[in-house]
Design an enzyme around this catalytic site. Structure first.
Site: not given
Length: 206
Positions: A95, A150, A184
Site C-alpha cells: 500500500s 481491492d 487490500h
C-alpha cells in the site's frame, strides 16, 4: 555476503516474511510514524505521509512523500555503510509503503536490486518527465502485485501505475500480477511470487 530486503511497512509483514525468508537475506521492516491523516478525519495513525484521497486525481502530500523518501534513502545509506552494496538491496512495501518504495527507487542515486510493490501506486506520477528515467535504476526489476477486489486502492490504480512504469523503466523488467478475489491484503499465491522474486534477484553468494 548477506543481502537486504528493506520493506517499508507497518506491523505484520515481519511475520509474513517468516514463512518465506531465506537464511542469507536480512529483512528490515521499519514502522511508519504515527501522524494525523486527512483521509482518517485527521486522526493519528501509522502513515509515511498524509493522504488526502484515494482517487487517481486526488491531491498528494508532496513534502511528506519527499521527506519519507529521504528517510528510506537514509536507511539504504546506513546498510551500505554496514557493508551491503546497494545493488544487493531490494526495497518494497504494501500500500503506502509500496508507493514509497517505487518513488524511492525512481529517484535515488543508489543502484538497487529490485522493488516489491504490493497493492500500491506511484506517488507524484505527474511530476516525472516523459520518457525513460535517466537514473541508475532504469533497468531495475519490479514485481507489482494487486488484488482484483481491492476496495481501498482499486485495481484501476494499479493498472495506471504499471502503464506509467512501462514508460519510465525497461518494460521487460516489470512484472504485474493480479490475484482473483484478493482485497487490500495479501494471499499465499502472492507471497510465493514475492519469494520467487527475492530468490531470483538476491541469490546466495560465497
Amino acid at each position: 555476503m548477506p543481502f537486504n530486503i528493506l520493506f517499508s511497512n507497518r506491523h505484520g509483514w515481519a511475520e509474513a516474511f517468516a514463512g518465506i525468508r531465506s537464511p542469507h537475506v536480512k529483512y528490515i521492516c521499519p514502522h511508519a510514524p504515527v501522524i494525523p491523516v486527512s483521509l482518517n478525519m485527521n486522526m493519528a495513525m501509522p502513515s509515511w505521509f498524509d493522504i488526502f484521497g484515494l482517487s487517481p486525481d486526488a491531491p498528494e502530500d508532496e513534502p511528506g512523500i519527499k521527506q519519507a523518501t529521504e528517510n528510506v534513502k537514509a536507511l539504504i545509506d546506513q546498510e551500505v555503510k554496514n557493508g551491503i552494496p546497494s545493488n544487493r538491496i531490494i526495497v518494497g512495501g504494501f500500500s503506502q509503503g509500496g508507493a514509497l518504495s517505487l518513488y524511492t527507487a525512481l529517484t535515488t542515486h543508489q543502484k538497487l536490486a529490485g522493488v516489491l510493490a504490493l497493492s500500491c501506486w506511484l506517488p507524484l506520477r505527474t511530476t516525472f518527465p516523459q520518457g525513460t528515467i535517466s537514473g541508475v535504476n532504469k533497468e531495475i526489476p519490479v514485481l507489482q502485485c494487486h488484488g482484483d477486489c481491492d476496495p481501498l486502492v482499486p485495481l484501476l490504480i494499479g493498472s495506471l501505475t504499471v502503464e506509467k512504469l512501462k514508460s519510465m523503466i525497461n518494460p521487460a523488467n516489470l512484472t504485474f500480477k493480479t490475484y482473483s478475489g484478493m482485497m487490500h491484503s495479501s494471499c499465499i499465491e502472492e507471497m510465493k511470487d514475492v519469494k520467487q522474486f527475492i530468490d531470483k534477484h538476491l541469490p546466495p553468494v560465497d
